[in-house]
Design a protein around this motif. Structure first.
Motif, PDB file in Angstrom:
ATOM      1  N   ASP A  85       0.843  -1.190   0.000  1.00 32.16           N
ATOM      2  CA  ASP A  85       0.000   0.000   0.000  1.00 32.16           C
ATOM      3  C   ASP A  85       0.882   1.246   0.000  1.00 32.16           C
ATOM      4  N   PRO A  86       1.200   1.822  -1.157  1.00 33.84           N
ATOM      5  CA  PRO A  86       2.108   2.968  -1.236  1.00 33.84           C
ATOM      6  C   PRO A  86       1.456   4.307  -0.892  1.00 33.84           C
ATOM      7  N   VAL A  87       0.141   4.352  -0.719  1.00 32.44           N
ATOM      8  CA  VAL A  87      -0.551   5.625  -0.486  1.00 32.44           C
ATOM      9  C   VAL A  87      -0.082   6.319   0.801  1.00 32.44           C
ATOM     10  N   PRO A  88       0.062   5.646   1.938  1.00 32.91           N
ATOM     11  CA  PRO A  88       0.526   6.368   3.138  1.00 32.91           C
ATOM     12  C   PRO A  88       1.914   6.997   2.954  1.00 32.91           C
ATOM     13  N   VAL A  89       2.808   6.321   2.240  1.00 35.69           N
ATOM     14  CA  VAL A  89       4.152   6.867   2.024  1.00 35.69           C
ATOM     15  C   VAL A  89       4.068   8.108   1.154  1.00 35.69           C
ATOM     16  N   ILE A  90       3.249   8.051   0.129  1.00 30.64           N
ATOM     17  CA  ILE A  90       3.084   9.214  -0.749  1.00 30.64           C
ATOM     18  C   ILE A  90       2.494  10.382   0.035  1.00 30.64           C
ATOM     19  N   ALA A  91       1.544  10.098   0.916  1.00 30.37           N
ATOM     20  CA  ALA A  91       0.929  11.155   1.729  1.00 30.37           C
ATOM     21  C   ALA A  91       1.957  11.777   2.672  1.00 30.37           C
ATOM     22  N   VAL A  92       2.773  10.962   3.305  1.00 29.56           N
ATOM     23  CA  VAL A  92       3.800  11.490   4.232  1.00 29.56           C
ATOM     24  C   VAL A  92       4.823  12.311   3.466  1.00 29.56           C
ATOM     25  N   LEU A  93       5.289  11.819   2.320  1.00 29.50           N
ATOM     26  CA  LEU A  93       6.262  12.566   1.526  1.00 29.50           C
ATOM     27  C   LEU A  93       5.665  13.867   1.008  1.00 29.50           C
ATOM     28  N   GLY A  94       4.422  13.830   0.576  1.00 27.09           N
ATOM     29  CA  GLY A  94       3.763  15.048   0.099  1.00 27.09           C
ATOM     30  C   GLY A  94       3.634  16.071   1.207  1.00 27.09           C
ATOM     31  N   THR A  95       3.261  15.626   2.409  1.00 26.79           N
ATOM     32  CA  THR A  95       3.143  16.535   3.540  1.00 26.79           C
ATOM     33  C   THR A  95       4.502  17.154   3.883  1.00 26.79           C
ATOM     34  N   ALA A  96       5.545  16.362   3.844  1.00 29.80           N
ATOM     35  CA  ALA A  96       6.889  16.873   4.148  1.00 29.80           C
ATOM     36  C   ALA A  96       7.327  17.908   3.116  1.00 29.80           C
ATOM     37  N   VAL A  97       7.062  17.648   1.855  1.00 33.86           N
ATOM     38  CA  VAL A  97       7.420  18.605   0.801  1.00 33.86           C
ATOM     39  C   VAL A  97       6.623  19.892   0.964  1.00 33.86           C
TER      40      VAL A  97
END
Length: 107
Positions: A85-97
């Protein structure tokens, strides 16, 4: 034994230089004794310190290997979770950016 030792004290005057030379000789002897004692003690201390440092290094190596194994297992578990499930990682990276860009533009 010296020839001077055979003469009686009446015939031989007491020379203060002889007394001073005897004291210097005694000080040299005591200094050699202290030096040898310090050398032996320093050698013993060095041996003890070497043993202690060796034990610490073995413990540190053992704990480092254990930590590396734990980190490796956790990394594999994380990679598998991201594959599932890659969605949580994408969400965390997006929030950090997003936070980084907001902080940069704020200055």
């Amino acid at each position: 034994m010296h020839l001077e030792d055979l003469f009686t004290p009446r015939r031989r005057r007491h020379d203060p230089l002889d007394a001073l030379a005897a004291q210097i000789s005694e000080l040299r002897r005591q200094t050699r004794h202290i030096s040898k004692s310090l050398s032996n003690n320093a050698g013993d201390l060095t041996g003890d310190l070497t043993d202690t440092l060796s034990d610490w290094s073995h413990d540190a190596a053992r704990q480092g290997a254990w930590l590396a194994g734990v980190a490796s297992r956790k990394a594999v578990q994380g990679a598998r979770a991201v594959q599932r499930d890659p969605v949580p990682v994408i969400a965390v990276l997006g929030t950090a950016v997003l936070l980084a860009s907001l902080l940069v533009h704020r200055r």
